[in-house]
Structures are given as structure tokens and as C-alpha cells.
Design a protein around this motif. Structure first.
Motif, PDB file in Angstrom:
ATOM      1  N   ALA A  43       0.633  -1.001   0.196  1.00  0.00           N
ATOM      2  CA  ALA A  43      -0.003   0.121   0.294  1.00  0.00           C
ATOM      3  C   ALA A  43       0.843   1.224  -0.472  1.00  0.00           C
ATOM      4  O   ALA A  43       1.595   1.507   0.667  1.00  0.00           O
ATOM      5  CB  ALA A  43      -0.809   0.419   1.424  1.00  0.00           C
ATOM      6  N   PRO A  44       0.083   2.439  -0.817  1.00  0.00           N
ATOM      7  CA  PRO A  44       1.687   3.313  -0.826  1.00  0.00           C
ATOM      8  C   PRO A  44       1.338   4.900   0.035  1.00  0.00           C
ATOM      9  O   PRO A  44       2.458   5.174   1.018  1.00  0.00           O
ATOM     10  CB  PRO A  44       0.619   3.906  -1.945  1.00  0.00           C
ATOM     11  N   PHE A  45       1.127   4.064   0.960  1.00  0.00           N
ATOM     12  CA  PHE A  45       0.830   4.810   2.102  1.00  0.00           C
ATOM     13  C   PHE A  45       1.975   4.511   3.870  1.00  0.00           C
ATOM     14  O   PHE A  45       1.858   5.280   4.712  1.00  0.00           O
ATOM     15  CB  PHE A  45      -0.368   5.328   3.285  1.00  0.00           C
ATOM     16  N   TRP A  46       2.737   3.264   3.650  1.00  0.00           N
ATOM     17  CA  TRP A  46       3.217   2.709   4.311  1.00  0.00           C
ATOM     18  C   TRP A  46       5.153   3.252   3.595  1.00  0.00           C
ATOM     19  O   TRP A  46       5.468   3.672   2.802  1.00  0.00           O
ATOM     20  CB  TRP A  46       3.455   1.401   4.344  1.00  0.00           C
ATOM     21  N   SER A  47       5.404   3.969   4.601  1.00  0.00           N
ATOM     22  CA  SER A  47       7.109   4.390   4.957  1.00  0.00           C
ATOM     23  C   SER A  47       8.296   2.697   4.674  1.00  0.00           C
ATOM     24  O   SER A  47       7.343   1.716   4.926  1.00  0.00           O
ATOM     25  CB  SER A  47       7.321   4.327   5.781  1.00  0.00           C
ATOM     26  N   PRO A  48       8.665   3.232   3.871  1.00  0.00           N
ATOM     27  CA  PRO A  48       9.676   2.026   3.095  1.00  0.00           C
ATOM     28  C   PRO A  48      10.269   0.724   5.143  1.00  0.00           C
ATOM     29  O   PRO A  48       9.868   0.015   4.168  1.00  0.00           O
ATOM     30  CB  PRO A  48      10.989   2.053   2.879  1.00  0.00           C
ATOM     31  N   ALA A  49      10.078   1.437   5.694  1.00  0.00           N
ATOM     32  CA  ALA A  49      10.528   0.831   7.073  1.00  0.00           C
ATOM     33  C   ALA A  49       9.504   0.176   7.728  1.00  0.00           C
ATOM     34  O   ALA A  49       9.112  -0.613   8.022  1.00  0.00           O
ATOM     35  CB  ALA A  49      10.833   1.628   8.103  1.00  0.00           C
ATOM     36  N   GLN A  50       7.818   1.002   7.042  1.00  0.00           N
ATOM     37  CA  GLN A  50       6.713   0.168   8.360  1.00  0.00           C
ATOM     38  C   GLN A  50       6.507  -0.736   7.397  1.00  0.00           C
ATOM     39  O   GLN A  50       5.949  -2.471   7.333  1.00  0.00           O
ATOM     40  CB  GLN A  50       5.755   1.539   8.080  1.00  0.00           C
ATOM     41  N   ALA A  51       7.103  -0.437   5.474  1.00  0.00           N
ATOM     42  CA  ALA A  51       6.368  -2.096   4.993  1.00  0.00           C
ATOM     43  C   ALA A  51       7.007  -2.949   4.719  1.00  0.00           C
ATOM     44  O   ALA A  51       6.518  -4.313   5.308  1.00  0.00           O
ATOM     45  CB  ALA A  51       6.738  -1.471   3.023  1.00  0.00           C
ATOM     46  N   THR A  52       8.347  -2.922   4.815  1.00  0.00           N
ATOM     47  CA  THR A  52       9.455  -3.968   5.547  1.00  0.00           C
ATOM     48  C   THR A  52       9.372  -4.405   6.679  1.00  0.00           C
ATOM     49  O   THR A  52       8.944  -5.811   7.101  1.00  0.00           O
ATOM     50  CB  THR A  52      10.162  -3.799   5.752  1.00  0.00           C
ATOM     51  N   LEU A  53       8.571  -3.851   8.013  1.00  0.00           N
ATOM     52  CA  LEU A  53       8.332  -4.677   8.742  1.00  0.00           C
ATOM     53  C   LEU A  53       6.947  -5.239   9.252  1.00  0.00           C
ATOM     54  O   LEU A  53       7.306  -6.357   9.166  1.00  0.00           O
ATOM     55  CB  LEU A  53       8.048  -3.150  10.017  1.00  0.00           C
ATOM     56  N   LEU A  54       6.049  -5.077   8.088  1.00  0.00           N
ATOM     57  CA  LEU A  54       4.427  -5.541   7.672  1.00  0.00           C
ATOM     58  C   LEU A  54       5.140  -6.921   7.327  1.00  0.00           C
ATOM     59  O   LEU A  54       4.606  -8.640   7.387  1.00  0.00           O
ATOM     60  CB  LEU A  54       3.878  -5.032   7.078  1.00  0.00           C
ATOM     61  N   ARG A  55       5.611  -7.033   5.825  1.00  0.00           N
ATOM     62  CA  ARG A  55       6.529  -8.318   5.133  1.00  0.00           C
ATOM     63  C   ARG A  55       6.958  -9.104   5.596  1.00  0.00           C
ATOM     64  O   ARG A  55       6.867 -10.205   5.802  1.00  0.00           O
ATOM     65  CB  ARG A  55       7.029  -7.388   3.479  1.00  0.00           C
ATOM     66  N   GLU A  56       8.349  -8.571   6.847  1.00  0.00           N
ATOM     67  CA  GLU A  56       9.076  -9.330   7.422  1.00  0.00           C
ATOM     68  C   GLU A  56       8.093 -10.140   8.614  1.00  0.00           C
ATOM     69  O   GLU A  56       8.392 -11.593   8.831  1.00  0.00           O
ATOM     70  CB  GLU A  56       9.834  -8.674   7.950  1.00  0.00           C
ATOM     71  N   GLU A  57       7.188  -9.527   9.485  1.00  0.00           N
ATOM     72  CA  GLU A  57       6.751 -10.008  10.561  1.00  0.00           C
ATOM     73  C   GLU A  57       5.376 -11.084  10.092  1.00  0.00           C
ATOM     74  O   GLU A  57       5.150 -12.391   9.795  1.00  0.00           O
ATOM     75  CB  GLU A  57       5.156  -9.448  11.380  1.00  0.00           C
ATOM     76  N   LEU A  58       4.490 -10.597   8.138  1.00  0.00           N
ATOM     77  CA  LEU A  58       3.530 -11.823   8.021  1.00  0.00           C
ATOM     78  C   LEU A  58       4.910 -13.030   6.881  1.00  0.00           C
ATOM     79  O   LEU A  58       4.001 -14.511   7.490  1.00  0.00           O
ATOM     80  CB  LEU A  58       3.049 -11.156   6.577  1.00  0.00           C
ATOM     81  N   ALA A  59       5.737 -13.250   6.879  1.00  0.00           N
ATOM     82  CA  ALA A  59       6.246 -14.146   5.787  1.00  0.00           C
ATOM     83  C   ALA A  59       7.398 -15.603   6.882  1.00  0.00           C
ATOM     84  O   ALA A  59       7.061 -15.693   6.814  1.00  0.00           O
ATOM     85  CB  ALA A  59       8.112 -13.386   5.345  1.00  0.00           C
ATOM     86  N   GLY A  60       7.610 -14.468   8.468  1.00  0.00           N
ATOM     87  CA  GLY A  60       8.257 -15.488   9.118  1.00  0.00           C
ATOM     88  C   GLY A  60       7.144 -15.528  10.266  1.00  0.00           C
ATOM     89  O   GLY A  60       7.553 -16.505  11.387  1.00  0.00           O
ATOM     90  N   ASP A  61       5.811 -15.257  10.110  1.00  0.00           N
ATOM     91  CA  ASP A  61       4.751 -16.121  11.084  1.00  0.00           C
ATOM     92  C   ASP A  61       5.211 -15.851  12.075  1.00  0.00           C
ATOM     93  O   ASP A  61       5.057 -16.486  13.080  1.00  0.00           O
ATOM     94  CB  ASP A  61       3.746 -17.345  10.228  1.00  0.00           C
TER      95      ASP A  61
END
Length: 77
Positions: A43-61
């Protein structure tokens, strides 16, 4: 893996966003609904750091994955 229960407010704090109930409701109202094909972290409203956090939390369960899923659902309602 830590199986802690995290609240929406804690996720918002982790993302560096205001985390009181009114701020969270306003965020969801402002940014929902996300297009069905868009991943939450893209989503375009996340900063790069926020997007990374979200991706990492979902990818690693990770222990934040459940509340990230709840945010995803809220933004698609």
C-alpha cells in the motif's frame, strides 16, 4: 518464537503511528478499502521501514502476524 498476544494499538506504536483508538479508527477510515489484489505491505501510504516490518512479520509468521492480518482485514472491509 514468542507467541505473545499483541493489540492493534501496539502494532500502530511499532509502526510509529499514533495508537489511540480514535487515531486507529481514523487511519482505517482514511486508507480503506485496499484494492483486492494489493498486498498490505505494498500500500502506498507505508514508509519503506513500515512496509518492511509488515512483510517480515507476515513472511516469518512472527508473533505480530496475527495482528497484522487483522489490520489487513480491517483495511479491506
Amino acid at each position: 518464537m514468542d507467541k505473545s498476544f499483541h493489540r492493534f494499538s501496539e502494532l500502530f506504536a511499532q509502526l510509529g503511528l499514533p495508537n489511540d483508538a480514535a487515531a486507529i479508527a481514523g487511519f482505517v477510515r482514511t486508507h480503506a478499502p485496499l484494492p483486492p489484489a494489493m498486498l498490505l505491505a505494498d500500500a502506498p501510504f507505508w514508509s519503506p521501514a513500515q512496509a518492511t516490518l509488515l512483510r517480515e512479520e507476515l513472511a516469518g509468521d512472527a508473533d505480530w502476524a496475527e495482528v497484522v492480518d487483522q489490520l489487513n482485514a480491517a483495511l479491506r472491509a
